[in-house]
Design a protein around this motif. Structure first.
Motif, mmCIF file in Angstrom:
data_model
loop_
_atom_site.group_PDB
_atom_site.id
_atom_site.type_symbol
_atom_site.label_atom_id
_atom_site.label_comp_id
_atom_site.label_asym_id
_atom_site.label_seq_id
_atom_site.Cartn_x
_atom_site.Cartn_y
_atom_site.Cartn_z
ATOM 1 N N LYS A 192 2.988 11.179 -6.659
ATOM 2 C CA LYS A 192 3.646 11.760 -7.750
ATOM 3 C C LYS A 192 2.756 12.223 -8.617
ATOM 4 C CE LYS A 192 8.166 10.676 -9.207
ATOM 5 N NZ LYS A 192 9.204 9.757 -9.675
ATOM 6 N N ARG A 193 1.721 11.497 -9.067
ATOM 7 C CA ARG A 193 0.722 12.054 -10.123
ATOM 8 C C ARG A 193 -0.152 13.038 -9.426
ATOM 9 N NH1 ARG A 193 -0.143 5.994 -10.083
ATOM 10 N NH2 ARG A 193 1.647 5.186 -10.915
ATOM 11 N N LEU A 194 -0.692 12.913 -8.520
ATOM 12 C CA LEU A 194 -1.432 13.994 -7.598
ATOM 13 C C LEU A 194 -0.569 15.150 -7.605
ATOM 14 C CD1 LEU A 194 -3.213 11.899 -4.838
ATOM 15 C CD2 LEU A 194 -4.422 13.326 -6.743
ATOM 16 N N ASP A 195 0.588 15.125 -7.464
ATOM 17 C CA ASP A 195 1.529 16.393 -7.308
ATOM 18 C C ASP A 195 1.570 17.085 -8.605
ATOM 19 O OD1 ASP A 195 2.198 16.114 -4.501
ATOM 20 O OD2 ASP A 195 4.281 15.443 -5.092
ATOM 21 N N LEU A 196 1.602 16.140 -9.737
ATOM 22 C CA LEU A 196 1.862 16.718 -11.240
ATOM 23 C C LEU A 196 0.284 17.231 -11.359
ATOM 24 C CD1 LEU A 196 3.593 13.985 -13.006
ATOM 25 C CD2 LEU A 196 4.072 16.640 -13.084
ATOM 26 N N MET A 197 -0.797 16.670 -10.968
ATOM 27 C CA MET A 197 -2.286 17.011 -11.253
ATOM 28 C C MET A 197 -2.152 18.432 -10.518
ATOM 29 S SD MET A 197 -4.342 13.675 -10.852
ATOM 30 C CE MET A 197 -4.824 12.512 -12.012
ATOM 31 N N LEU A 198 -1.974 18.549 -9.478
ATOM 32 C CA LEU A 198 -2.085 19.782 -8.622
ATOM 33 C C LEU A 198 -1.216 20.993 -9.454
ATOM 34 C CD1 LEU A 198 -3.429 21.216 -6.121
ATOM 35 C CD2 LEU A 198 -1.066 20.789 -5.097
ATOM 36 N N ARG A 244 -8.101 1.959 0.061
ATOM 37 C CA ARG A 244 -7.378 2.526 1.114
ATOM 38 C C ARG A 244 -6.437 3.480 0.846
ATOM 39 N NH1 ARG A 244 -7.642 -3.196 3.604
ATOM 40 N NH2 ARG A 244 -9.306 -3.081 4.759
ATOM 41 N N ALA A 245 -5.560 3.181 -0.132
ATOM 42 C CA ALA A 245 -4.432 4.265 -0.728
ATOM 43 C C ALA A 245 -5.150 5.591 -0.954
ATOM 44 C CB ALA A 245 -3.871 3.847 -1.975
ATOM 45 N N ASN A 246 -6.396 5.264 -1.690
ATOM 46 C CA ASN A 246 -7.151 6.798 -2.028
ATOM 47 C C ASN A 246 -7.408 7.459 -0.748
ATOM 48 O OD1 ASN A 246 -7.650 6.617 -4.696
ATOM 49 N ND2 ASN A 246 -9.482 5.504 -4.499
ATOM 50 N N ARG A 259 0.944 -1.170 -0.057
ATOM 51 C CA ARG A 259 -0.050 -0.020 -0.061
ATOM 52 C C ARG A 259 0.941 1.386 -0.063
ATOM 53 N NH1 ARG A 259 -3.833 0.401 5.026
ATOM 54 N NH2 ARG A 259 -1.912 1.198 5.916
ATOM 55 N N GLU A 260 1.902 1.184 0.621
ATOM 56 C CA GLU A 260 2.811 2.322 0.720
ATOM 57 C C GLU A 260 3.567 2.552 -0.682
ATOM 58 O OE1 GLU A 260 2.741 -0.227 3.126
ATOM 59 O OE2 GLU A 260 1.826 1.234 4.522
ATOM 60 N N GLU A 261 3.757 1.745 -1.190
ATOM 61 C CA GLU A 261 4.287 1.876 -2.629
ATOM 62 C C GLU A 261 3.336 2.431 -3.572
ATOM 63 O OE1 GLU A 261 7.564 -1.362 -3.976
ATOM 64 O OE2 GLU A 261 5.777 -2.254 -2.974
ATOM 65 N N LEU A 262 2.069 1.908 -3.480
ATOM 66 C CA LEU A 262 0.804 2.697 -4.274
ATOM 67 C C LEU A 262 0.885 3.991 -3.935
ATOM 68 C CD1 LEU A 262 -1.898 -0.226 -4.407
ATOM 69 C CD2 LEU A 262 -0.218 0.467 -6.076
ATOM 70 N N VAL A 263 0.743 4.366 -2.716
ATOM 71 C CA VAL A 263 0.672 5.787 -2.115
ATOM 72 C C VAL A 263 1.747 6.629 -2.829
ATOM 73 C CG1 VAL A 263 0.725 7.063 -0.294
ATOM 74 C CG2 VAL A 263 -0.756 5.141 -0.100
ATOM 75 N N LEU A 264 2.880 6.135 -2.819
ATOM 76 C CA LEU A 264 4.110 6.918 -3.230
ATOM 77 C C LEU A 264 3.990 7.271 -4.581
ATOM 78 C CD1 LEU A 264 7.590 5.536 -1.491
ATOM 79 C CD2 LEU A 264 6.478 7.933 -1.561
#
Ligand code: NIG
Ligand code: FE
Length: 422
Positions: free
Chosen positions: A135-141, A166-168, A126-131
């Motif tokens: 990164k994608r969310l940072d780019l989106m923002l 749960r990652a979401n 789960r931690e890898e998925l979150v990481l």
């Protein structure tokens, strides 16, 4: 995040408010509520006032932060209403297959495509998925997106689907972009159920949906209704069960060939039907009659090298409300940028700039049930805004392939400045 400072953005060359009562359709999509020489007052994380010219002065206090909007376009925070944000790995090795014209569904049938991302996602913690998703969310923002819908569907087993959802939740709680979760266990039939589709559908209906509900991990349920994936009957069954268990429903419909997905979306009064490249006219009419929002994904048509784009003009003519999204995913649209989608919507879907901005703001908010809070710049709504380095709305769509974001304000806080995350 600390208490947001009272902020006034003034002298805005092009303030695109997207104001409106609920979802926009037909000719109303051309009304983007544009104010030239506009201002916005932001207080306590909310929009306090919106107006024109010098009107901001009556709100101005010496302690306010004042931002000059000269030469800028200001829009509501962009809303990406269809993504597959959480997954592990990437699929650049598919490029030669694509160029050799191996079809998307054929790659999937051979155990690649979605199923290849399923293997990577199952193997990741789960931690890898979150990481990776972070990164994608940072780019989106940094590209102007302040709210995103995120579908599961690279698990296709209970444990991994739950891990994705749960990652979401973890991501929603740990960074500025708001996330709305959709359960999409019906994204494909996993390899281990290849000879037992019935068994997989029962797993979704009897185990996955109840467990996701019990932990309140998703608001929506989605199903990939497509020839070679889930047929109409299977989709109807899965989504009927989802609705009975308290989920709002969406469907991936008529992405490659028409199987009647748009008709089904109308019949079921789904909140949205997404893709719709091959949707029939009857299907579009059924959607219009039942107020089903079309979420169009033009970068996916481009990336799948389909010969056509969805018929947005026909949908608008028939009165289907249209939203736009990235479909951000490892196979058919590996991009985080709604700005690129906006340009493709113009040239591929032949949508007008006013229609496009409504489609990535207010209509996208409606597609995730958040229109009371976000999607337009109106007093009382959350202060989610983007300041673009573009002198008008047309320019924003015309100058493409680069990031035009100067500043992003989320819940009244400056989270991106000079194009960089703060
Ligand atoms: O929306 N169509 C199904 N799902 C995604 C693609 C997922 C993938 O290829 O990994 C889509 O295009
Ligand atoms: Fe998708």
């Amino acid at each position: 995040m600390g208490i947001a400072m009272k902020t006034i953005i003034r002298n805005i060359d092009c303030l695109v408010t997207c104001r409106g009562e609920g979802v926009k359709k037909g000719s109303d999509m051309m009304d983007a509520g544009i104010i030239n020489d506009g201002y916005v007052v932001i207080d306590a994380g909310r929009i306090a006032a919106v107006g024109e010219g010098e009107g901001y002065r009556e709100h101005l206090k010496p302690s306010d932060l004042v931002i000059d909007g000269a030469g800028k376009t200001v829009t509501p925070g962009l809303i990406d209403g269809h993504t597959h944000l959480v997954y592990a790995g990437s699929r650049e090795f598919e490029l030669p297959l694509k160029l050799a014209k191996v079809g998307y569904i054929d790659i999937l049938k051979a155990g690649g495509g979605i199923l290849s991302s399923v293997r990577d996602t199952r193997a990741a913690s789960r931690e890898e998925l979150v990481l990776q998703a972070r990164k994608r969310l940072d780019l989106m923002l940094t590209h102007g997106t302040t709210t995103v819908e995120s579908k599961s569907g690279y698990g296709l087993d209970l444990e991994t689907e739950m891990k994705m959802l749960r990652a979401n939740r973890l991501l929603n709680d740990s960074q500025p972009v708001d996330i709305v979760s959709t359960f999409m266990g019906a994204h494909a039939v996993p390899q281990e159920y290849k000879e037992d589709r019935e068994g997989y559908i029962r797993l979704i209906v009897e185990e996955m949906l109840p467990k996701v509900r019990e932990e309140n991990l998703a608001e929506f349920a989605d199903c990939f209704c497509e020839h070679g994936v889930f047929d109409i009957e299977e989709t109807r069954r899965i989504l009927t069960a989802a609705r009975a268990q308290g989920f709002k429903i969406k469907l991936h419909a008529d992405e490659v060939v028409s199987t009647g997905g748009a008709e089904l979306a109308g019949e079921m009064k789904a909140v949205s039907a997404e893709h719709l490249v091959a949707a029939s006219q009857e299907g579009m009419k059924a959607m219009a009659d039942n107020n089903v929002i079309a979420i169009l994904l033009p970068t996916t048509s481009f990336y799948l090298m389909l010969e056509k784009f969805a018929d947005a003009r026909k949908m608008i003519e028939l009165g289907v409300p249209v939203a736009l999204a990235t479909d951000c995913n490892p196979g058919t649209s590996p991009t985080e940028s709604l700005q690129i989608v906006m340009t493709y919507a113009c040239f591929g879907l032949r949508m007008m700039p006013e229609e496009i901005i409504n489609a990535v703001t207010l209509n996208a908010a409606c597609s995730i049930g958040r229109e009371k809070e976000i999607g337009s710049i109106e007093a009382g709504k959350k202060a989610d805004l983007v300041i673009f380095d573009a002198k008008n709305l047309n320019y924003l769509i015309y100058h493409f392939g680069v990031n035009a974001v100067d500043t992003v304000i989320k819940d009244g806080n400056i989270v991106v400045k000079g194009g960089l995350k703060c």
